[in-house]
Design an enzyme around this catalytic site. Structure first.
Site, mmCIF file in Angstrom:
data_model
loop_
_atom_site.group_PDB
_atom_site.id
_atom_site.type_symbol
_atom_site.label_atom_id
_atom_site.label_comp_id
_atom_site.label_asym_id
_atom_site.label_seq_id
_atom_site.Cartn_x
_atom_site.Cartn_y
_atom_site.Cartn_z
ATOM 1 C CG ASP A 143 87.459 -11.142 -37.828
ATOM 2 O OD1 ASP A 143 87.192 -10.250 -37.013
ATOM 3 O OD2 ASP A 143 88.299 -11.012 -38.724
ATOM 4 C CG ASP A 161 88.482 -6.825 -35.299
ATOM 5 O OD1 ASP A 161 87.966 -7.887 -35.711
ATOM 6 O OD2 ASP A 161 89.641 -6.477 -35.574
#
Length: 380
Positions: free
Chosen positions: A319, A101
């Site tokens: 992201d 992430d």
């Protein structure tokens, strides 16, 4: 990575060429010869070792090592919808599968007595629970520990006067969340330095021990052991290893977009030529890009450039922990209209749970996730 493995012990022929450049005349000529003869065979493990050393030379950018992590998962939300890697933590080392992430900063894993943590996964990976008490190299982080202040940069750390433990409370954009406390223990990894692979390396790092999970984190269909944050704050593993001189304060992440999935994740820079770069917007908490326009079928859409501007309430970020791409409404509506205008007249668009889908025949439906875009409203 992601492709079907070869049977153990298989012997395969390897072809490696050595090139000699002759510059005495123009045009230059290249004489190629085999580094390994045609009838010579190598074990798969030896060939993979050669490749890893070569990749290490490609990735090496400084005097420190390059840390390599395996990548699994796919982009397809109907299959996996996330990318994850395997880490080894503690003494003795135990495996933990964590989602990659770039939109968060901290590494955390599920811990014993966790409330809401899944115990099995639809990804067919074993789930583990970290136990600080069973690892002799583990230690708890107190509120007075200066390492606790690293989490305060992003308002992640919370301290309890009752037990003096440095804790955290994370809330993600999808409504899920986790809370727990910080521990320090060994992270085990492979490094490449000077063209040589060094196994069984380790370094102490601070990471989160999750005691509570809510929202989608509690679901078992795509459950993993935790989240591996690659943000810019000092609490990230990238920053921690860089501060110890183990790897550069940079990472390289390549996501495979086909059904086989997988990819590359290393702590270090790729120095391979022919890579196209785009600058990041400075002084931002996330990895913001200067998005300029959107084109469909070669035609630039009429979208006000201010929609793509970066401010305290909007911007374009990269992201890897988000399954879909999201567009502001002022960009989303023209984008969907452009897509609809170029599809075949036999294709019928329709809405399903707020998603734009396209019926391509009476029996076959184009999956709604194929567009992989969602709309959101920008709060002014």
């Amino acid at each position: 990575m992601g492709a079907a493995p070869f049977p153990a012990g298989i012997l395969i022929a390897a072809v490696v060429f050595h090139a000699t450049v002759v510059l005495s005349s123009f045009p230059a000529t290249f004489h190629l010869e085999r580094g390994i003869t045609a009838n010579y065979k190598l074990k798969l493990s030896k060939l993979k070792e050669r490749d890893r050393v070569r990749h290490g030379r490609m990735l090496q950018s400084s005097g420190v090592g390059v840390v390599d992590f395996p990548v699994q998962g796919t982009f397809d939300p109907f299959l996996v919808g996330l990318y994850y890697t395997r880490l080894q933590l503690g003494t003795p080392p135990r495996d933990f599968y964590v989602q990659i992430d770039t939109g968060s900063d901290v590494l955390w894993v599920s811990c014993g007595s966790c409330n809401g943590c899944p115990v099995n996964s639809g990804l067919h990976i074993p789930l583990n629970f970290f136990d600080p008490g069973s690892s002799p190299t583990a230690s708890l982080i107190s509120c007075s520990d200066q390492r606790c202040s690293l989490g305060l940069q992003s308002s992640d750390s919370v301290c309890s006067a009752q037990n003096n433990l440095c804790g955290y409370n994370f809330q993600y954009g999808d409504g899920s969340g986790t809370s727990g406390y910080y521990v320090s223990d060994l992270l085990h990894f492979d490094t490449v330095l000077g063209g040589s692979v060094m196994n069984n390396s380790s370094a102490p790092i601070v990471f989160g021990c999750s005691a509570l999970q809510t929202g989608d984190l509690t679901k078992s269909d795509r459950a993993v052991d935790g989240i591996f944050g690659f943000g810019q704050q000092d609490m990230s593993v990238v920053s921690q290893l860089a501060s110890q001189g183990i790897s550069p304060r940079a990472f390289s992440h390549c996501l495979k977009g086909d059904d086989s999935g997988g990819g590359i994740l290393v702590l270090g820079e790729i120095v391979e030529p022919n890579i196209v770069y785009t600058p990041l917007v400075p002084s931002q908490p996330h990895y913001n890009l200067n998005m300029q326009s959107i084109s469909v079928n070669g035609q630039t859409l009429a979208i006000d450039p201010s929609v793509f501007g970066t401010s305290s309430s909007q911007g374009t970020i990269i992201d890897s922990g988000t399954t879909l791409a999201y567009l502001a409404e002022a960009a989303y509506d023209p984008f969907i209209s452009a897509i609809t205008s170029i599809v075949s007249p036999s294709v019928r668009p329709y809405l399903s749970k707020g998603n734009h889908c396209y019926l391509i025949s009476s029996r076959v439906v184009l999956r709604c996730g194929a567009l992989a875009f969602r709309k959101f409203r920008v709060k002014g």
